[in-house]
Scaffold this active site. Structure first.
Site, PDB file in Angstrom:
ATOM      1  N   LYS A  22       0.849  -1.204   0.000  1.00 40.55           N
ATOM      2  CA  LYS A  22       0.000   0.000   0.000  1.00 40.55           C
ATOM      3  C   LYS A  22       0.877   1.244   0.000  1.00 40.55           C
ATOM      4  CE  LYS A  22      -1.854   1.527   4.027  1.00 40.55           C
ATOM      5  NZ  LYS A  22      -1.553   2.937   4.311  1.00 40.55           N
ATOM      6  N   ASN A  23       1.890   1.266   0.864  1.00 35.13           N
ATOM      7  CA  ASN A  23       2.676   2.492   1.034  1.00 35.13           C
ATOM      8  C   ASN A  23       3.713   2.713  -0.056  1.00 35.13           C
ATOM      9  OD1 ASN A  23       1.083   2.947   3.212  1.00 35.13           O
ATOM     10  ND2 ASN A  23       2.622   2.394   4.747  1.00 35.13           N
ATOM     11  N   ARG A  92      -5.003  10.660   4.229  1.00 30.43           N
ATOM     12  CA  ARG A  92      -3.913  11.648   4.292  1.00 30.43           C
ATOM     13  C   ARG A  92      -3.037  11.554   3.055  1.00 30.43           C
ATOM     14  NH1 ARG A  92      -0.294  14.414   7.386  1.00 30.43           N
ATOM     15  NH2 ARG A  92       1.884  14.085   6.830  1.00 30.43           N
ATOM     16  N   CYS A 116      -5.934  12.204  12.021  1.00 31.26           N
ATOM     17  CA  CYS A 116      -6.575  10.892  12.128  1.00 31.26           C
ATOM     18  C   CYS A 116      -6.318  10.399  13.548  1.00 31.26           C
ATOM     19  CB  CYS A 116      -6.004   9.939  11.096  1.00 31.26           C
ATOM     20  SG  CYS A 116      -4.251   9.702  11.334  1.00 31.26           S
ATOM     21  N   ARG A 121      -0.917  14.805  12.263  1.00 34.89           N
ATOM     22  CA  ARG A 121      -0.381  14.665  10.906  1.00 34.89           C
ATOM     23  C   ARG A 121      -0.092  16.013  10.228  1.00 34.89           C
ATOM     24  NH1 ARG A 121      -1.741   9.313   9.620  1.00 34.89           N
ATOM     25  NH2 ARG A 121       0.037   9.378   8.243  1.00 34.89           N
ATOM     26  N   PRO A 122       0.818  16.847  10.728  1.00 29.87           N
ATOM     27  CA  PRO A 122       1.125  18.146  10.116  1.00 29.87           C
ATOM     28  C   PRO A 122       1.788  17.993   8.746  1.00 29.87           C
ATOM     29  CG  PRO A 122       2.690  17.658  11.826  1.00 29.87           C
ATOM     30  CD  PRO A 122       1.671  16.568  11.873  1.00 29.87           C
ATOM     31  N   ASP A 124       4.180  20.521   7.714  1.00 24.06           N
ATOM     32  CA  ASP A 124       5.222  21.558   7.668  1.00 24.06           C
ATOM     33  C   ASP A 124       6.471  21.126   6.898  1.00 24.06           C
ATOM     34  OD1 ASP A 124       5.322  19.752   9.896  1.00 24.06           O
ATOM     35  OD2 ASP A 124       6.999  20.899  10.683  1.00 24.06           O
ATOM     36  N   ASP A 305       4.299   0.906  12.198  1.00 26.86           N
ATOM     37  CA  ASP A 305       3.081   0.244  11.718  1.00 26.86           C
ATOM     38  C   ASP A 305       2.947  -1.177  12.257  1.00 26.86           C
ATOM     39  OD1 ASP A 305       3.108   1.776   8.400  1.00 26.86           O
ATOM     40  OD2 ASP A 305       2.555   2.521  10.374  1.00 26.86           O
ATOM     41  N   ARG A 397      -8.715  -0.824   4.551  1.00 22.95           N
ATOM     42  CA  ARG A 397      -7.897   0.233   3.934  1.00 22.95           C
ATOM     43  C   ARG A 397      -6.529  -0.314   3.561  1.00 22.95           C
ATOM     44  NH1 ARG A 397      -7.153   5.536   7.224  1.00 22.95           N
ATOM     45  NH2 ARG A 397      -5.730   5.782   5.472  1.00 22.95           N
TER      46      ARG A 397
HETATM   47  C1  EPZ Z   1       3.876   7.051   6.088  1.00 21.65           C
HETATM   48  O1  EPZ Z   1       3.040   8.080   6.577  1.00 21.65           O
HETATM   49  C2  EPZ Z   1       2.999   5.813   6.016  1.00 21.65           C
HETATM   50  N1  EPZ Z   1       1.886   6.069   5.089  1.00 21.65           N
HETATM   51  C3  EPZ Z   1       2.467   5.473   7.413  1.00 21.65           C
HETATM   52  O2  EPZ Z   1       1.725   4.278   7.301  1.00 21.65           O
HETATM   53  C4  EPZ Z   1       3.665   5.233   8.331  1.00 21.65           C
HETATM   54  O3  EPZ Z   1       3.190   4.968   9.638  1.00 21.65           O
HETATM   55  C5  EPZ Z   1       4.547   6.478   8.340  1.00 21.65           C
HETATM   56  O4  EPZ Z   1       4.965   6.781   6.990  1.00 21.65           O
HETATM   57  C6  EPZ Z   1       5.794   6.296   9.195  1.00 21.65           C
HETATM   58  O5  EPZ Z   1       6.526   5.202   8.726  1.00 21.65           O
HETATM   59  C7  EPZ Z   1       2.130   6.022   3.759  1.00 21.65           C
HETATM   60  O6  EPZ Z   1       3.242   5.773   3.311  1.00 21.65           O
HETATM   61  C8  EPZ Z   1       0.948   6.277   2.860  1.00 21.65           C
HETATM   62  P1  EPZ Z   1       5.697  10.611   8.100  1.00 21.65           P
HETATM   63  P2  EPZ Z   1       3.564   9.618   6.530  1.00 21.65           P
HETATM   64  O7  EPZ Z   1       5.564  11.839   7.270  1.00 21.65           O
HETATM   65  O8  EPZ Z   1       4.367   9.843   5.309  1.00 21.65           O
HETATM   66  C9  EPZ Z   1       5.556  13.916  11.456  1.00 21.65           C
HETATM   67  C10 EPZ Z   1      -0.095   2.870   7.626  1.00 21.65           C
HETATM   68  O9  EPZ Z   1      -0.524   2.340   8.647  1.00 21.65           O
HETATM   69  N2  EPZ Z   1       5.495  14.874  10.343  1.00 21.65           N
HETATM   70  O10 EPZ Z   1       6.966   9.806   8.009  1.00 21.65           O
HETATM   71  O11 EPZ Z   1       2.384  10.480   6.775  1.00 21.65           O
HETATM   72  C11 EPZ Z   1       4.253  13.138  11.571  1.00 21.65           C
HETATM   73  O12 EPZ Z   1       3.319  13.875  12.336  1.00 21.65           O
HETATM   74  C12 EPZ Z   1       0.315   4.321   7.628  1.00 21.65           C
HETATM   75  O13 EPZ Z   1       0.075   2.273   6.517  1.00 21.65           O
HETATM   76  C13 EPZ Z   1       5.624  16.230  10.622  1.00 21.65           C
HETATM   77  O14 EPZ Z   1       5.782  16.640  11.773  1.00 21.65           O
HETATM   78  O15 EPZ Z   1       4.497   9.612   7.818  1.00 21.65           O
HETATM   79  C14 EPZ Z   1       4.679  11.880  12.274  1.00 21.65           C
HETATM   80  O16 EPZ Z   1       4.732  12.122  13.673  1.00 21.65           O
HETATM   81  C15 EPZ Z   1       0.011   4.969   8.963  1.00 21.65           C
HETATM   82  N3  EPZ Z   1       5.543  17.132   9.596  1.00 21.65           N
HETATM   83  C16 EPZ Z   1       6.098  11.642  11.744  1.00 21.65           C
HETATM   84  O17 EPZ Z   1       6.529  12.888  11.172  1.00 21.65           O
HETATM   85  C17 EPZ Z   1       5.369  16.731   8.283  1.00 21.65           C
HETATM   86  O18 EPZ Z   1       5.329  17.593   7.382  1.00 21.65           O
HETATM   87  C18 EPZ Z   1       6.157  10.561  10.672  1.00 21.65           C
HETATM   88  O19 EPZ Z   1       5.369  11.000   9.615  1.00 21.65           O
HETATM   89  C19 EPZ Z   1       5.234  15.346   8.026  1.00 21.65           C
HETATM   90  C20 EPZ Z   1       5.305  14.438   9.067  1.00 21.65           C
END
Ligand code: EPZ
Length: 418
Positions: A22-23, A92, A116, A121-122, A124, A305, A397
């Protein structure tokens, strides 16, 4: 609305085919926006999140043809770079179209992706990276992110956190920017590597995915290509945990053990036997599980995950385990539900202390996100008596044919609308 009805106590045994990731497929679908001609994708999992991303692209004007787990997608007639509110709320990952739309169409308007259940989920890090490439963001009323970009240019970008989505958005935007982009502190997940391979097959010039420094030399245009999506490492880890929690024996096919090294190492610490063969992983459960401690980390650390599925397993280990969740601030929604099944778990901020109990008992519980839902199914498969898991849409999902796969392994699970 559907529920899962599970009768616990059976050992899961047999063979399971792992589906496409999926990812990996979600950013790759977004990247097709960059192609001038048709893309062909194989090993595409049949998931609700993939349907949402396809709907996002269709609403933008893409043409998609599906045949089983393959699809072709044509995006040369995309005109409206705006994602609807209700679609962005659903997932997201719809924010992954930002980079491609800015690079290819010079503008994008997406609602702030809904927070969620696992955190707010910011965006920035995405915004800072895309701004460095020349995008101009204007926050509009109504919680939309809006940006314009005449022509994107290369930049040196340092990520405050190795965000998976931000790394992917920047890679896609930079692939057709003018000049060279270097991303420092990039995410290193295998899905980033799959995206690099897809973009390079389209004619991009990217190297370094899998390390924390990714170099993208912008090219003029990208053309369609054929690509097969990597296996889903989180689905694989979930089924490995299912073998362990039921004391069963499962052979996973179409999987890459090298994407799961930290999880496999931790699972072996519980005493479970893991045999790795070419493209296959065999897990042999035992009647006694040793407690283990772990901290979730960006790849290659223990994946966030798989934190919930692993917690279900540790709920019946012979001793006390300590988990630290460092990636998301609210990823313990499943704890309350496991406690209702008789687990002994205490949460203090990011730390969860799990005192193993002899056996869990069936109860009526609810999934709050897809991985928490999967964890509750695992707990139900091991528990005494019957478990009802509500809100099963979360699970659909991210897990293809979840009920069929568990039934084929001997699990007593039914899905009923009510
Ligand atoms: C990806 O989400 C995955 N989703 C998530 O899988 C996975 O848990 C996550 O990476 C971490 O490995 C997809 O690939 C579609 P991040 P993503 O940006 O990209 C913070 C599942 O169950 N952050 O690495 O959204 C954020 O809040 C899903 O399949 C910021 O602060 O994750 C989080 O605490 C759930 N600012 C951390 O970074 C930003 O601009 C990790 O987020 C972006 C993120």
């Amino acid at each position: 609305v559907n529920n899962f009805y599970i009768t616990g106590g059976r050992r899961l045994e047999g063979v399971v085919n792992i589906s496409g990731s999926k990812n990996a497929v979600l950013p790759i679908l977004a990247a097709t926006i960059l192609a001038d001609t048709t893309c062909f994708l194989d090993n595409v999992p049949d998931l609700l999140d993939v349907e949402v991303m396809k709907n996002v692209l269709l609403l933008l004007g893409a043409k998609i043809e599906v045949g089983g787990n393959s699809l072709s997608i044509k995006t040369d007639e995309i005109v409206i770079p705006k994602i609807s509110e209700e679609l962005a709320q659903k997932m997201r990952a719809s924010n992954l179209v930002m980079g491609p739309l800015l690079a290819k169409h010079g503008s994008v308007k997406v609602p702030y992706p809904g927070g969620c259940s696992i955190g707010n989920r910011p965006m920035d890090i995405h915004i800072k990276g895309l701004s460095a490439l020349g995008a101009r963001f204007t926050e509009k009323s109504g919680g939309y992110i809006e940006a314009r970009a005449d022509a994107l240019h290369g930049a040196k970008i340092h990520l405050d956190f190795p965000s998976v989505g931000a790394t992917e958005n920047i890679m896609m935007a930079a692939s057709i920017a003018q000049g060279t982009t270097v991303i420092f502190n990039a995410a290193r997940e295998p899905e980033i590597n799959d995206l690099q391979n897809f973009l390079n097959a389209m004619g991009a010039d990217i190297q370094g995915a899998g390390t924390d420094i990714i170099i993208i030399n912008g090219v003029k245009r990208l053309k369609g290509c054929r690509h097969s999506v990597i296996p889903d490492r989180i689905e694989a880890g979930t089924f490995m945990a299912a073998a362990a929690i039921t004391g069963g024996r499962i052979l996973l096919k179409n999987t890459k053990a090298q994407h799961l090294e930290s999880f496999i190492a931790k699972l072996e610490e519980t005493g479970v036997d893991v045999k790795i063969k070419e493209g296959e992983i065999e897990v042999i459960g035992r009647n006694e599980l040793a407690p283990v401690d772990f901290t979730t980390m960006p790849y290659p650390g223990f994946p966030t995950d798989l934190q919930a599925p692993m917690m279900s397993l540790l709920a019946i280990a012979q001793g006390t385990s300590i988990i630290k969740e460092t990636i998301f601030e609210k990823r313990y929604q499943h704890v309350g539900e496991l406690v209702r099944m008789g687990a002994n778990i205490k949460v203090e901020d990011r730390i969860a202390v799990i005192k193993g109990v002899k056996r869990l008992s069936g109860a009526r519980v609810a999934a709050t996100d897809l991985r928490a839902g999967a964890a509750l199914v695992l707990a139900g498969l091991a528990a005494e008596g019957c478990t009802v898991v509500e809100e099963t849409l979360h699970i659909h999902r991210g897990y293809e044919k979840f009920v069929e796969k568990i039934k084929a392994l001997g699990g007593a699970i039914e899905e009923e609308a009510y």
